[in-house]
Design a protein around this motif. Structure first.
Motif, short mmCIF file in Angstrom:
data_model
loop_
_atom_site.label_atom_id
_atom_site.label_comp_id
_atom_site.label_asym_id
_atom_site.label_seq_id
_atom_site.Cartn_x
_atom_site.Cartn_y
_atom_site.Cartn_z
N HIS A 95 21.47 36.07 22.29
CA HIS A 95 20.92 34.72 22.39
C HIS A 95 19.41 34.80 22.61
O HIS A 95 18.90 35.78 23.16
N THR A 96 18.70 33.76 22.20
CA THR A 96 17.24 33.73 22.34
C THR A 96 16.80 33.75 23.80
O THR A 96 15.68 34.16 24.09
N SER A 97 17.66 33.34 24.70
CA SER A 97 17.29 33.33 26.13
C SER A 97 17.61 34.63 26.84
O SER A 97 17.51 34.70 28.06
N ASN A 98 17.95 35.66 26.09
CA ASN A 98 18.26 36.97 26.68
C ASN A 98 17.09 37.41 27.57
O ASN A 98 15.98 37.63 27.09
N PRO A 99 17.31 37.57 28.88
CA PRO A 99 16.22 37.93 29.77
C PRO A 99 15.67 39.35 29.53
O PRO A 99 14.56 39.65 29.95
N TRP A 110 13.13 47.62 19.99
CA TRP A 110 14.44 47.17 19.54
C TRP A 110 14.34 45.68 19.26
O TRP A 110 14.59 44.85 20.12
N VAL A 111 13.95 45.35 18.05
CA VAL A 111 13.73 43.96 17.65
C VAL A 111 14.97 43.46 16.91
O VAL A 111 15.39 44.06 15.92
N LEU A 112 15.53 42.38 17.43
CA LEU A 112 16.76 41.83 16.87
C LEU A 112 16.54 40.40 16.39
O LEU A 112 15.57 39.75 16.77
N ASN A 113 17.47 39.93 15.59
CA ASN A 113 17.49 38.52 15.18
C ASN A 113 18.28 37.76 16.23
O ASN A 113 19.51 37.66 16.15
N LEU A 114 17.58 37.26 17.22
CA LEU A 114 18.22 36.46 18.27
C LEU A 114 18.44 35.06 17.73
O LEU A 114 17.67 34.56 16.91
N ARG A 115 19.51 34.41 18.21
CA ARG A 115 19.84 33.09 17.68
C ARG A 115 20.16 32.11 18.79
O ARG A 115 20.69 32.48 19.83
N THR A 116 19.84 30.85 18.52
CA THR A 116 20.26 29.76 19.40
C THR A 116 21.68 29.35 18.97
O THR A 116 22.16 29.75 17.89
N GLU A 117 22.28 28.50 19.76
CA GLU A 117 23.61 27.99 19.42
C GLU A 117 23.56 27.26 18.08
O GLU A 117 24.44 27.45 17.22
#
Length: 153
Positions: A95-99, A110-117
Protein backbone atom coordinates in the motif's frame (compact mmCIF):
# COMPACT_ATOMS: atom_id res chain seq x y z
CA UNK A 1 -4.24 -30.24 -5.51
CA UNK A 2 -2.06 -27.14 -5.88
CA UNK A 3 -0.34 -25.47 -8.83
CA UNK A 4 2.59 -23.17 -8.09
CA UNK A 5 3.86 -20.80 -10.77
CA UNK A 6 7.15 -18.92 -10.54
CA UNK A 7 9.83 -17.84 -12.99
CA UNK A 8 12.61 -18.50 -10.45
CA UNK A 9 13.77 -22.13 -10.21
CA UNK A 10 15.16 -21.40 -6.73
CA UNK A 11 11.70 -20.34 -5.55
CA UNK A 12 10.20 -23.56 -6.92
CA UNK A 13 12.98 -25.57 -5.29
CA UNK A 14 12.29 -23.88 -1.95
CA UNK A 15 8.58 -24.60 -2.38
CA UNK A 16 9.40 -28.25 -3.07
CA UNK A 17 11.44 -28.46 0.13
CA UNK A 18 8.64 -26.89 2.17
CA UNK A 19 6.06 -29.21 0.64
CA UNK A 20 8.21 -32.22 1.52
CA UNK A 21 8.47 -30.99 5.11
CA UNK A 22 4.70 -30.58 5.30
CA UNK A 23 4.16 -34.02 3.76
CA UNK A 24 6.50 -35.55 6.34
CA UNK A 25 4.76 -33.74 9.21
CA UNK A 26 1.31 -34.80 8.00
CA UNK A 27 2.39 -38.23 6.80
CA UNK A 28 0.46 -37.51 3.61
CA UNK A 29 1.15 -36.81 -0.04
CA UNK A 30 0.31 -33.36 -1.43
CA UNK A 31 -0.52 -33.18 -5.13
CA UNK A 32 1.43 -30.21 -6.54
CA UNK A 33 2.23 -29.03 -10.06
CA UNK A 34 5.34 -26.85 -10.19
CA UNK A 35 5.16 -24.52 -13.19
CA UNK A 36 8.29 -22.67 -14.25
CA UNK A 37 6.86 -19.71 -16.07
CA UNK A 38 6.50 -15.97 -16.05
CA UNK A 39 3.88 -13.30 -16.50
CA UNK A 40 4.69 -13.50 -20.19
CA UNK A 41 4.06 -17.27 -20.15
CA UNK A 42 0.74 -16.71 -18.44
CA UNK A 43 -0.38 -13.95 -20.80
CA UNK A 44 0.86 -15.23 -24.14
CA UNK A 45 0.90 -19.03 -23.97
CA UNK A 46 -1.98 -20.31 -26.07
CA UNK A 47 -2.01 -23.64 -24.26
CA UNK A 48 -1.73 -22.37 -20.68
CA UNK A 49 -5.45 -22.64 -19.91
CA UNK A 50 -5.77 -26.00 -21.67
CA UNK A 51 -2.76 -27.44 -19.83
CA UNK A 52 -3.45 -26.12 -16.33
CA UNK A 53 -7.23 -25.74 -16.40
CA UNK A 54 -9.34 -23.67 -14.08
CA UNK A 55 -8.99 -23.07 -10.37
CA UNK A 56 -11.19 -22.69 -7.30
CA UNK A 57 -8.69 -20.31 -5.67
CA UNK A 58 -5.81 -18.19 -6.99
CA UNK A 59 -3.40 -16.41 -4.67
CA UNK A 60 -0.61 -14.04 -5.67
CA UNK A 61 1.84 -12.33 -3.34
CA UNK A 62 5.00 -10.46 -4.29
CA UNK A 63 4.22 -10.12 -7.99
CA UNK A 64 1.90 -7.17 -8.54
CA UNK A 65 4.28 -4.81 -6.72
CA UNK A 66 6.52 -5.12 -9.79
CA UNK A 67 3.88 -4.78 -12.50
CA UNK A 68 2.82 -1.57 -14.20
CA UNK A 69 -0.91 -0.85 -14.15
CA UNK A 70 -1.55 -2.03 -17.76
CA UNK A 71 0.31 -5.31 -17.23
CA UNK A 72 -1.30 -5.85 -13.81
CA UNK A 73 -4.72 -5.30 -15.36
CA UNK A 74 -3.98 -7.84 -18.12
CA UNK A 75 -2.77 -10.42 -15.57
CA UNK A 76 -5.84 -9.94 -13.36
CA UNK A 77 -8.09 -10.39 -16.40
CA UNK A 78 -6.26 -13.57 -17.38
CA UNK A 79 -6.37 -14.95 -13.83
CA UNK A 80 -10.08 -14.17 -13.63
CA UNK A 81 -10.64 -16.20 -16.81
CA UNK A 82 -8.87 -19.10 -15.08
CA UNK A 83 -11.25 -19.06 -12.09
CA UNK A 84 -14.02 -21.61 -11.95
CA UNK A 85 -17.52 -20.21 -11.39
CA UNK A 86 -17.76 -19.36 -7.69
CA UNK A 87 -13.95 -19.21 -7.49
CA UNK A 88 -11.99 -16.55 -5.68
CA UNK A 89 -8.64 -14.86 -6.01
CA UNK A 90 -6.61 -12.82 -3.57
CA UNK A 91 -3.81 -10.60 -4.86
CA UNK A 92 -1.37 -8.78 -2.60
CA UNK A 93 0.35 -5.45 -3.13
CA UNK A 94 2.17 -2.98 -0.91
CA UNK A 95 0.00 0.00 0.00
CA UNK A 96 1.11 3.59 -0.59
CA UNK A 97 0.99 4.26 3.16
CA UNK A 98 3.58 1.57 3.89
CA UNK A 99 5.68 3.16 6.68
CA UNK A 100 8.80 1.31 5.45
CA UNK A 101 8.47 2.71 1.93
CA UNK A 102 11.25 5.29 2.12
CA UNK A 103 13.64 2.94 3.89
CA UNK A 104 12.97 0.29 1.25
CA UNK A 105 13.49 2.73 -1.62
CA UNK A 106 16.44 4.74 -0.29
CA UNK A 107 18.48 2.21 1.67
CA UNK A 108 17.56 -1.01 -0.09
CA UNK A 109 17.02 0.38 -3.62
CA UNK A 110 13.77 -1.60 -3.58
CA UNK A 111 11.32 0.47 -5.59
CA UNK A 112 7.86 -1.03 -5.96
CA UNK A 113 4.56 -0.09 -7.57
CA UNK A 114 2.64 0.80 -4.44
CA UNK A 115 -1.11 1.17 -4.84
CA UNK A 116 -4.04 2.81 -3.12
CA UNK A 117 -7.31 0.96 -2.65
CA UNK A 118 -8.84 2.87 -5.58
CA UNK A 119 -5.91 2.08 -7.89
CA UNK A 120 -6.03 -1.60 -6.98
CA UNK A 121 -9.79 -1.91 -7.50
CA UNK A 122 -9.47 -0.05 -10.83
CA UNK A 123 -7.26 -2.87 -12.16
CA UNK A 124 -10.27 -5.18 -12.13
CA UNK A 125 -13.02 -2.66 -12.82
CA UNK A 126 -13.54 -3.86 -16.41
CA UNK A 127 -14.28 -7.45 -15.39
CA UNK A 128 -18.04 -7.94 -15.71
CA UNK A 129 -19.92 -9.51 -12.82
CA UNK A 130 -16.88 -9.75 -10.53
CA UNK A 131 -17.30 -8.91 -6.87
CA UNK A 132 -14.32 -6.87 -5.61
CA UNK A 133 -13.20 -5.93 -2.14
CA UNK A 134 -10.03 -4.72 -0.45
CA UNK A 135 -8.57 -6.33 2.65
CA UNK A 136 -5.74 -4.87 4.76
CA UNK A 137 -3.37 -6.99 6.79
CA UNK A 138 -2.71 -6.00 10.41
CA UNK A 139 0.17 -3.57 9.78
CA UNK A 140 -1.61 -1.83 6.87
CA UNK A 141 1.54 -2.26 4.76
CA UNK A 142 -0.08 -4.80 2.46
CA UNK A 143 -3.44 -4.64 0.81
CA UNK A 144 -5.19 -7.53 -0.86
CA UNK A 145 -7.58 -7.36 -3.76
CA UNK A 146 -10.23 -10.02 -3.25
CA UNK A 147 -12.23 -10.95 -6.34
CA UNK A 148 -15.02 -13.50 -6.39
CA UNK A 149 -16.40 -14.88 -9.62
CA UNK A 150 -20.14 -15.40 -9.65
CA UNK A 151 -21.30 -18.98 -9.56
CA UNK A 152 -23.27 -20.17 -12.54
CA UNK A 153 -26.92 -19.99 -11.89
Amino acid sequence: HFSLLDHDPKALSEATSLIQTIENNLNAKIDVDLIKGSVRTLLFSRSFNQKWGQFHFIYSMGLFDYLSAPVAKAVITKLYQMLKPGGEMVIGNFHTSNPSRYYMEYWCDWVLNLRTEEEFIALSADIPSANHSIIFEDTDCQIFLHIKKQAKG
